[in-house]
Write a protein that holds these residues in place. Sequence first.
Motif, PDB file in Angstrom:
ATOM      1  N   UNK A  12     -23.232 -47.963 -21.705  1.00  0.00           N
ATOM      2  CA  UNK A  12     -22.915 -46.953 -20.696  1.00  0.00           C
ATOM      3  C   UNK A  12     -24.138 -46.627 -19.847  1.00  0.00           C
ATOM      4  N   UNK A  13     -25.264 -46.392 -20.516  1.00  0.00           N
ATOM      5  CA  UNK A  13     -26.474 -46.011 -19.779  1.00  0.00           C
ATOM      6  C   UNK A  13     -27.002 -47.169 -18.930  1.00  0.00           C
ATOM      7  N   UNK A  14     -26.900 -48.378 -19.433  1.00  0.00           N
ATOM      8  CA  UNK A  14     -27.300 -49.533 -18.618  1.00  0.00           C
ATOM      9  C   UNK A  14     -26.475 -49.597 -17.344  1.00  0.00           C
ATOM     10  N   UNK A  15     -25.176 -49.398 -17.493  1.00  0.00           N
ATOM     11  CA  UNK A  15     -24.284 -49.463 -16.343  1.00  0.00           C
ATOM     12  C   UNK A  15     -24.570 -48.335 -15.357  1.00  0.00           C
ATOM     13  N   UNK A  16     -24.704 -47.108 -15.852  1.00  0.00           N
ATOM     14  CA  UNK A  16     -24.919 -45.962 -14.978  1.00  0.00           C
ATOM     15  C   UNK A  16     -26.283 -46.002 -14.295  1.00  0.00           C
ATOM     16  N   UNK A  17     -27.251 -46.669 -14.924  1.00  0.00           N
ATOM     17  CA  UNK A  17     -28.582 -46.806 -14.345  1.00  0.00           C
ATOM     18  C   UNK A  17     -28.739 -48.083 -13.518  1.00  0.00           C
ATOM     19  N   UNK A  18     -27.635 -48.802 -13.320  1.00  0.00           N
ATOM     20  CA  UNK A  18     -27.636 -50.040 -12.518  1.00  0.00           C
ATOM     21  C   UNK A  18     -28.584 -51.099 -13.080  1.00  0.00           C
ATOM     22  N   UNK A  19     -28.764 -51.075 -14.401  1.00  0.00           N
ATOM     23  CA  UNK A  19     -29.608 -52.082 -15.046  1.00  0.00           C
ATOM     24  C   UNK A  19     -28.789 -53.249 -15.559  1.00  0.00           C
ATOM     25  N   UNK A  20     -27.500 -53.171 -15.411  1.00  0.00           N
ATOM     26  CA  UNK A  20     -26.604 -54.282 -15.704  1.00  0.00           C
ATOM     27  C   UNK A  20     -25.204 -53.867 -15.251  1.00  0.00           C
ATOM     28  N   UNK A 221     -24.985 -34.964 -11.994  1.00  0.00           N
ATOM     29  CA  UNK A 221     -25.572 -36.284 -11.852  1.00  0.00           C
ATOM     30  C   UNK A 221     -26.380 -36.668 -13.088  1.00  0.00           C
ATOM     31  N   UNK A 222     -27.125 -35.703 -13.631  1.00  0.00           N
ATOM     32  CA  UNK A 222     -27.912 -35.996 -14.826  1.00  0.00           C
ATOM     33  C   UNK A 222     -27.014 -36.364 -15.999  1.00  0.00           C
ATOM     34  N   UNK A 223     -25.985 -35.571 -16.249  1.00  0.00           N
ATOM     35  CA  UNK A 223     -25.122 -35.852 -17.399  1.00  0.00           C
ATOM     36  C   UNK A 223     -24.302 -37.123 -17.180  1.00  0.00           C
ATOM     37  N   UNK A 224     -24.039 -37.471 -15.938  1.00  0.00           N
ATOM     38  CA  UNK A 224     -23.332 -38.719 -15.656  1.00  0.00           C
ATOM     39  C   UNK A 224     -24.206 -39.927 -15.939  1.00  0.00           C
ATOM     40  N   UNK A 225     -25.490 -39.850 -15.566  1.00  0.00           N
ATOM     41  CA  UNK A 225     -26.380 -41.003 -15.674  1.00  0.00           C
ATOM     42  C   UNK A 225     -27.045 -41.119 -17.038  1.00  0.00           C
ATOM     43  N   UNK A 276     -16.414 -44.248 -21.473  1.00  0.00           N
ATOM     44  CA  UNK A 276     -17.440 -44.762 -22.377  1.00  0.00           C
ATOM     45  C   UNK A 276     -16.812 -45.353 -23.638  1.00  0.00           C
ATOM     46  N   UNK A 277     -15.674 -44.825 -24.035  1.00  0.00           N
ATOM     47  CA  UNK A 277     -15.026 -45.362 -25.241  1.00  0.00           C
ATOM     48  C   UNK A 277     -14.451 -46.759 -25.008  1.00  0.00           C
ATOM     49  N   UNK A 278     -14.130 -47.061 -23.763  1.00  0.00           N
ATOM     50  CA  UNK A 278     -13.516 -48.364 -23.469  1.00  0.00           C
ATOM     51  C   UNK A 278     -14.497 -49.349 -22.831  1.00  0.00           C
ATOM     52  N   UNK A 279     -15.779 -48.974 -22.721  1.00  0.00           N
ATOM     53  CA  UNK A 279     -16.734 -49.851 -22.051  1.00  0.00           C
ATOM     54  C   UNK A 279     -16.990 -51.110 -22.863  1.00  0.00           C
ATOM     55  N   UNK A 288     -39.182 -53.444 -16.727  1.00  0.00           N
ATOM     56  CA  UNK A 288     -39.278 -52.115 -16.131  1.00  0.00           C
ATOM     57  C   UNK A 288     -40.742 -51.695 -16.018  1.00  0.00           C
ATOM     58  N   UNK A 289     -41.129 -51.067 -14.896  1.00  0.00           N
ATOM     59  CA  UNK A 289     -42.519 -50.658 -14.712  1.00  0.00           C
ATOM     60  C   UNK A 289     -42.842 -49.360 -15.440  1.00  0.00           C
ATOM     61  N   UNK A 290     -44.114 -48.967 -15.399  1.00  0.00           N
ATOM     62  CA  UNK A 290     -44.500 -47.656 -15.915  1.00  0.00           C
ATOM     63  C   UNK A 290     -43.742 -46.566 -15.153  1.00  0.00           C
ATOM     64  N   UNK A 291     -43.497 -45.451 -15.843  1.00  0.00           N
ATOM     65  CA  UNK A 291     -42.854 -44.279 -15.250  1.00  0.00           C
ATOM     66  C   UNK A 291     -41.404 -44.537 -14.837  1.00  0.00           C
ATOM     67  N   UNK A 292     -40.774 -45.565 -15.396  1.00  0.00           N
ATOM     68  CA  UNK A 292     -39.372 -45.779 -15.071  1.00  0.00           C
ATOM     69  C   UNK A 292     -38.533 -44.691 -15.729  1.00  0.00           C
ATOM     70  N   UNK A 293     -37.588 -44.151 -14.974  1.00  0.00           N
ATOM     71  CA  UNK A 293     -36.820 -43.006 -15.461  1.00  0.00           C
ATOM     72  C   UNK A 293     -35.926 -43.346 -16.653  1.00  0.00           C
ATOM     73  N   UNK A 294     -35.435 -44.567 -16.737  1.00  0.00           N
ATOM     74  CA  UNK A 294     -34.603 -44.946 -17.879  1.00  0.00           C
ATOM     75  C   UNK A 294     -35.410 -44.826 -19.166  1.00  0.00           C
ATOM     76  N   UNK A 295     -36.651 -45.292 -19.123  1.00  0.00           N
ATOM     77  CA  UNK A 295     -37.521 -45.241 -20.299  1.00  0.00           C
ATOM     78  C   UNK A 295     -37.908 -43.799 -20.609  1.00  0.00           C
ATOM     79  N   UNK A 296     -38.284 -43.060 -19.578  1.00  0.00           N
ATOM     80  CA  UNK A 296     -38.779 -41.697 -19.786  1.00  0.00           C
ATOM     81  C   UNK A 296     -37.718 -40.764 -20.347  1.00  0.00           C
ATOM     82  N   UNK A 297     -36.458 -40.975 -19.962  1.00  0.00           N
ATOM     83  CA  UNK A 297     -35.415 -40.008 -20.332  1.00  0.00           C
ATOM     84  C   UNK A 297     -34.351 -40.587 -21.256  1.00  0.00           C
TER      85      UNK A 297
END
Length: 382
Positions: A12-20, A221-225, A276-279, A288-297
């Motif tokens: 889910x998080x990969x999809x919402x963060x456009x990482x896949x 937006x935060x809870x969605x991503x 998310x249950x059917x993903x 991913x570089x330093x300070x990437x938001x996916x990693x940080x959060x």
Amino acid sequence: MIKLSRTQVSSWRLSKNHLAPRAPKRDLSQVATDVCGVQAQVLSGAALSLWARVDNITLQDVEDALWKQRTLVKTWAMRGTLHLLTSDSLSTYVAALKTRQDRNSETIPYRIGPGPDDKQYHITRAEQEQVTRGIHDSLDQRVLTREDLAREIVKRTKLRPVLRSHLLSGFGSLLQHSAHQGSLIFGPSRGPKVTFTRPDQWLGKQSQPSGEEALRILLRQFYSTYGPASHDDFAHWWGVRAPKAEILEQLISDELEQVEFDHRPCRMLGRDVDKIQSIEEIHSVRLLPSWDTYVMFYHPREFFVPQEYRTRIFSQIQGNAPVLLVDGIAGGTWQKIKKRAGIEITVRPFKTPSSAQKLAIDEEAGLLREFFGTSIKVYFDA
């Protein structure tokens, strides 16, 4: 209560963060909105975060979005850090940031220097209003370097010597509050020097939502991503203490549904729970570089990286090391070194990568070659 697996949450998080998968190039600015802003202490690092999420872009594409199309904007935002935001969302962030101001306090704290242990200073509200007015007037139909802007502010105001000294020091601490008021944003650099301009003249005038509505937009937006999440996670992102974040979360309480993620109670937008249950399970490899938001959060952090490797990624002073992301979690680190003949990428996986993962890493390096417009060599260091 609905229980979610690590596979479901990672996919889910990969999809919402456009990482896949990566988003199409035309959606570059929308990606910045979807990930709740791209941290941008170093512009090339922010551009790499976008490259990891957007198909077929180059560093020039990101710079063009900032300085030509003006669909992205660079400014100080949450946590007092530099971010790339979509131009259309700037007014929302400004409205939300204005709610952070303590109207009962006569002074505003600030620090000079990059480290967390630097001495704290204070500026009175009246003095800060002078600075903001000075910025507004100085930047009228102008784009100024930090040094020129500081000199203009000093000329137009009657500030204490220590404040004048700090303005002229080169640090932007006294400019951040004005950015949060919507009085300035970054302009195109002049060589190594940053510049500033007025958002109302650079972007045109924007309507601004109320502070409460702006906070609702950002909470959604935060809870969605980054969901499933808790108010502690939102506190980490927004830069407030957990009790304050718990109060803010109530603004969208009727839109949230409680779920369980690995024995941890969390919340998601109710509209996302069935999705998310059917993903389907997602597999991807990204650099991913330093300070990437996916990693940080990413939360809980122990699910993102095992304790034995945690110090190889996270440092309290330096942020996070560049991460080799494998199927949504940390699979190692990587380093980029510029050489005369091109760029060398050294990948340090935590475990021996499979042949398919090595192939995926080589493919990512090929995309980096197009991004930087130079040759890339990849080395593996166990």
